[in-house]
Design an enzyme around this catalytic site. Structure first.
Site, mmCIF file in Angstrom:
data_model
loop_
_atom_site.group_PDB
_atom_site.id
_atom_site.type_symbol
_atom_site.label_atom_id
_atom_site.label_comp_id
_atom_site.label_asym_id
_atom_site.label_seq_id
_atom_site.Cartn_x
_atom_site.Cartn_y
_atom_site.Cartn_z
ATOM 1 N NE ARG A 154 -12.583 85.453 -6.779
ATOM 2 C CZ ARG A 154 -13.130 85.351 -5.579
ATOM 3 N NH1 ARG A 154 -14.436 85.537 -5.437
ATOM 4 N NH2 ARG A 154 -12.399 85.052 -4.520
ATOM 5 C CD GLU A 167 -14.939 92.886 -8.601
ATOM 6 O OE1 GLU A 167 -15.922 92.144 -8.702
ATOM 7 O OE2 GLU A 167 -14.063 92.738 -7.720
ATOM 8 C CG HIS A 199 -16.139 92.043 -4.647
ATOM 9 N ND1 HIS A 199 -15.287 91.621 -5.640
ATOM 10 C CD2 HIS A 199 -16.088 91.075 -3.692
ATOM 11 C CE1 HIS A 199 -14.737 90.467 -5.303
ATOM 12 N NE2 HIS A 199 -15.217 90.112 -4.123
#
Length: 314
Positions: A233, A262, A288
């Site tokens: 993460r 993000e 991602h």
């Protein structure tokens, strides 16, 4: 039964029939906070990935019976409010183990094989001008016999271990929780892992123990030429410190599929590293997508549909 998907764009292209079989299905590419209530006011089921559904919003959706999250994390939903309002919340877990592990290996192998440099060399037409059959400007490294450390030894970490071992790597793990279990590979302290491992990949959750786990002090302990990968993460690795260390001339490589914010912020210092012709070879960042391989995404969609079906049949 009306089903509303609030952020379809987060899943890319897929066949809507998987949800249309349950009732009226309406989807929106993205949904801003001020659009949620109007779009969801008649919904009995909401499907979302990252749209935040807080208590105030949920209280204004009296028809809502089920929230399906197209991810593992549930932090975008006020679970206390949902329970109070008798709204079921279902997420999906364990769907991306193989894809994330594969993506981890892809990043490592790209660094070891200097793939970005060599493919660009060919694309520029330089190989066509060569006087010999090969080009050996950049040093290549085998994965065989390298030391690979895994931070976070859950399902993904264990799959990465299996893949790395298949290449002949020597694998160890570090527990961020402090609970050291008997595993098939040895446990190392974080300091030992930083100093000894050629490759370190992170697959841990974000929590109090992992917040800012890797800072400038940690990075300075890395073995010369080490590869550091964050597939856990954002926020586990301090991105500003990575950029500072690379700017300062430290010899290491950084790859990531997750960032603290993000989408990536335009002032993220890692962008400067990526734009630097001398330093760009030391960094690989993907947006991602490690979870989003086609077969894995299909598994995810089937699990979401399964959550709807099990709720309706309960």
């Amino acid at each position: 039964m009306k089903i509303v998907m609030l952020d379809r764009a987060t899943l890319g292209e897929f066949d809507s029939k998987i949800f249309e079989k349950f009732g009226e299905f309406v989807s929106y590419p993205v949904t801003k906070s001020n659009e949620i209530i109007e779009r969801s006011k008649d919904a009995e089921i909401i499907i979302t990935n990252k749209v935040v559904l807080n208590a105030e919003t949920l209280e204004k959706l009296p028809k809502l019976k089920l929230i399906c999250i197209t991810a593992t994390g549930t932090n975008n939903i006020d679970l206390v409010a949902a329970k109070r309002l008798n709204i079921a919340v279902k997420n999906v877990a364990g769907y991306s183990t193989f894809a994330v592990a594969q993506h981890t290996l892809a990043l490592a192998l790209n660094f070891l094989g200097e793939m970005p440099y060599y493919t660009h060399y060919v694309a520029r037409g330089e190989w066509a001008k060569s006087e010999i059959f090969c080009h050996l400007e950049r040093e290549l490294h085998d994965l065989y016999a390298k030391s690979w450390g895994i931070i976070g030894y859950g399902a993904i970490g264990k799959r990465v271990c299996a893949l790395a071992q298949a290449f002949g790597a020597d694998v160890s793990y570090h527990s961020t929780s402090g609970h050291i279990r008997k595993e098939n590979v040895p446990h190392k302290s974080l300091d030992a892992m930083l100093a000894e491992c050629d490759i370190i990949s992170i697959h841990a959750p974000f929590n109090e123990q992992t917040n800012n786990l890797i800072t400038l002090d940690s990075i300075k302990k890395l073995k010369k030429g080490a590869i550091l990968l964050n597939l856990g993460r954002g926020g586990i690795v301090n991105e500003s410190d990575v950029a500072a260390a690379l700017k300062g001339g430290q010899d290491f490589y950084f790859g990531a599929d997750v960032l603290k914010h993000e989408p990536m912020e335009s002032n993220n210092p890692l962008l400067e590293i990526m734009a630097d012709s001398k330093l760009s070879r030391r960094i690989l960042i993907t947006p991602h997508i490690a979870w989003a391989y086609k077969d894995t995404k299909n598994v995810l969609l089937k699990k979401v549909a399964g959550n709807i079906e099990s709720f309706l049949n309960a």
